[in-house]
Write an enzyme that holds these catalytic residues in place. Structure first.
Site, PDB file in Angstrom:
ATOM      1  CB  SER A 171     -11.897  11.792   4.237  1.00 34.74           C
ATOM      2  OG  SER A 171     -12.173  10.653   3.449  1.00 34.74           O
ATOM      3  CB  THR A 172     -12.369   7.087   6.879  1.00 30.58           C
ATOM      4  OG1 THR A 172     -11.224   6.313   6.469  1.00 30.58           O
ATOM      5  CG2 THR A 172     -13.242   7.366   5.677  1.00 30.58           C
ATOM      6  NE  ARG A 203       7.675  12.779   8.318  1.00 30.28           N
ATOM      7  CZ  ARG A 203       7.394  14.061   8.054  1.00 30.28           C
ATOM      8  NH1 ARG A 203       7.240  14.460   6.811  1.00 30.28           N
ATOM      9  NH2 ARG A 203       7.287  14.950   9.020  1.00 30.28           N
ATOM     10  CG  PHE A 220      -2.136   0.766   1.194  1.00 32.29           C
ATOM     11  CD1 PHE A 220      -3.359   0.127   1.048  1.00 32.29           C
ATOM     12  CD2 PHE A 220      -2.122   2.150   1.270  1.00 32.29           C
ATOM     13  CE1 PHE A 220      -4.545   0.846   0.976  1.00 32.29           C
ATOM     14  CE2 PHE A 220      -3.299   2.877   1.193  1.00 32.29           C
ATOM     15  CZ  PHE A 220      -4.510   2.223   1.054  1.00 32.29           C
ATOM     16  CG  HIS A 277      -8.910   2.115   6.894  1.00 35.52           C
ATOM     17  ND1 HIS A 277      -9.686   1.009   7.148  1.00 35.52           N
ATOM     18  CD2 HIS A 277      -7.794   1.653   6.291  1.00 35.52           C
ATOM     19  CE1 HIS A 277      -9.063  -0.073   6.713  1.00 35.52           C
ATOM     20  NE2 HIS A 277      -7.920   0.289   6.175  1.00 35.52           N
ATOM     21  CB  VAL A 306      -0.071   4.688   7.648  1.00 28.91           C
ATOM     22  CG1 VAL A 306      -1.569   4.831   7.911  1.00 28.91           C
ATOM     23  CG2 VAL A 306       0.358   3.235   7.766  1.00 28.91           C
ATOM     24  CB  ILE A 307      -1.181   8.841   3.513  1.00 28.88           C
ATOM     25  CG1 ILE A 307       0.263   8.589   3.050  1.00 28.88           C
ATOM     26  CG2 ILE A 307      -1.571  10.309   3.282  1.00 28.88           C
ATOM     27  CD1 ILE A 307       0.481   8.754   1.541  1.00 28.88           C
ATOM     28  CG  PHE A 310      -4.067  -4.479   9.707  1.00 31.22           C
ATOM     29  CD1 PHE A 310      -4.487  -3.791  10.844  1.00 31.22           C
ATOM     30  CD2 PHE A 310      -4.455  -5.800   9.554  1.00 31.22           C
ATOM     31  CE1 PHE A 310      -5.253  -4.421  11.807  1.00 31.22           C
ATOM     32  CE2 PHE A 310      -5.237  -6.435  10.513  1.00 31.22           C
ATOM     33  CZ  PHE A 310      -5.637  -5.738  11.647  1.00 31.22           C
ATOM     34  CD  GLU A 311      -2.839  -6.767   5.725  1.00 30.34           C
ATOM     35  OE1 GLU A 311      -2.358  -5.749   5.193  1.00 30.34           O
ATOM     36  OE2 GLU A 311      -4.021  -6.842   6.131  1.00 30.34           O
TER      37      GLU A 311
HETATM   38  N1  INI Z   1      -2.230   0.477   4.536  1.00 35.90           N
HETATM   39  C1  INI Z   1      -1.074   1.187   4.472  1.00 35.90           C
HETATM   40  O1  INI Z   1       0.016   0.601   4.503  1.00 35.90           O
HETATM   41  N2  INI Z   1      -1.120   2.550   4.388  1.00 35.90           N
HETATM   42  C2  INI Z   1      -2.282   3.240   4.379  1.00 35.90           C
HETATM   43  O2  INI Z   1      -2.237   4.490   4.271  1.00 35.90           O
HETATM   44  C3  INI Z   1      -3.494   2.521   4.468  1.00 35.90           C
HETATM   45  N3  INI Z   1      -4.783   3.244   4.463  1.00 35.90           N
HETATM   46  O3  INI Z   1      -4.769   4.469   4.598  1.00 35.90           O
HETATM   47  O4  INI Z   1      -5.804   2.640   4.360  1.00 35.90           O
HETATM   48  C4  INI Z   1      -3.442   1.105   4.534  1.00 35.90           C
HETATM   49  N4  INI Z   1      -4.567   0.383   4.579  1.00 35.90           N
HETATM   50  C5  INI Z   1      -4.595  -1.030   4.291  1.00 35.90           C
HETATM   51  C6  INI Z   1      -4.355  -1.887   5.540  1.00 35.90           C
HETATM   52  O5  INI Z   1      -2.998  -1.802   5.936  1.00 35.90           O
HETATM   53  C7  INI Z   1      -4.683  -3.360   5.288  1.00 35.90           C
HETATM   54  O6  INI Z   1      -3.887  -3.852   4.246  1.00 35.90           O
HETATM   55  C8  INI Z   1      -6.168  -3.595   4.934  1.00 35.90           C
HETATM   56  O7  INI Z   1      -7.011  -2.980   5.880  1.00 35.90           O
HETATM   57  C9  INI Z   1      -6.463  -5.120   4.914  1.00 35.90           C
HETATM   58  O8  INI Z   1      -6.222  -5.717   6.187  1.00 35.90           O
END
Ligand code: INI
Length: 158
Positions: free
Chosen positions: A89-90, A131, A26, A92, A85-86, A61-62
Site C-alpha cells: 500500500s506504500t 511466476r 524477503f 516502498h 518484490v510485491i 535492495f541489498e
Molecule cells: N524487499 C524485497 O525483496 N521484496 C519486497 O517486496 C520488499 N518490500 O515490499 O518491502 C522488500 N523490501 C526490503 C528491502 O529490499 C530492503 O531489504 C530494506 O529496505 C532494507 O534496506
C-alpha cells in the site's frame, strides 16, 4: 539469421561454467522456489554442483552490492539475482524495484560479467505464485537459462 556474416550467439551449454546466485530473503517463500528452478536449470544444462554458489541477502535492495562482489572476484561466468518484490500500500516496493534494476544493470556493464535480473516484480501474491513455478513458469529457471546463454556468448565475443 544471415548466414553470410559473422554472427555470435550463445549456446545453452553450461558445462565448465561457474555461476553465483544472489537471493533476497524477503518473500523467501517464493525466492526459494526461484532458487530451486535456477539450480535445476543450470544442472540440467551441464553445470556441475561445485560450480554453483549462492548468497542470501536481507531484501532485493541489498542484491546489487553482493552481485558486484561476485561479478568482480574473477571466479564466475555469470551472476543471477533472485528476489520477489510485491507492491504494497506504500511506494516502498517501487523504490526497491527502481534501485535493484538500476544497480544490477550498472554492475553488469561495469564488471563485464552478465548479471541476470531474476527479480520478480508483481502487484500481488497471486502473480508471485504464478511466476515461482506455477502457470507463468519459474522465473529462476528462465534467469538461469539467460545466464548460460550470455556467459556462452561472452566467451565467444572478440
Ligand atoms: N524487499 C524485497 O525483496 N521484496 C519486497 O517486496 C520488499 N518490500 O515490499 O518491502 C522488500 N523490501 C526490503 C528491502 O529490499 C530492503 O531489504 C530494506 O529496505 C532494507 O534496506
Amino acid at each position: 539469421m544471415n548466414a553470410e556474416v559473422k554472427t555470435y550467439e550463445g549456446l545453452l551449454d553450461a558445462k565448465g561454467m561457474r555461476f553465483a546466485i544472489v537471493c533476497a530473503r524477503f518473500n523467501e517463500f517464493f525466492v526459494s522456489h526461484l532458487l530451486g528452478g535456477a539450480v535445476d536449470c543450470l544442472l540440467r544444462h551441464g553445470a556441475a554442483k561445485k560450480d554453483i554458489e549462492t548468497a542470501w541477502v536481507p531484501g532485493s535492495f541489498e542484491i546489487p552490492l553482493v552481485a558486484k562482489r561476485f561479478a568482480t572476484c574473477g571466479k564466475f561466468d555469470a551472476v543471477i539475482a533472485l528476489g520477489v518484490v510485491i507492491q504494497g500500500s506504500t511506494a516502498h516496493a517501487s523504490y526497491v524495484n527502481a534501485e535493484v534494476s538500476k544497480g544490477l544493470a550498472q554492475v553488469s556493464v561495469e564488471s563485464g560479467i552478465p548479471v541476470i535480473y531474476g527479480v520478480v516484480t508483481t502487484e500481488n501474491i497471486d502473480q508471485a505464485i504464478e511466476r515461482s513455478g506455477c502457470k507463468a513458469g519459474n522465473r529462476g529457471s528462465s534467469a538461469a537459462e539467460t545466464a548460460i546463454e550470455m556467459a556462452s556468448l561472452l566467451r565467444q565475443l572478440p
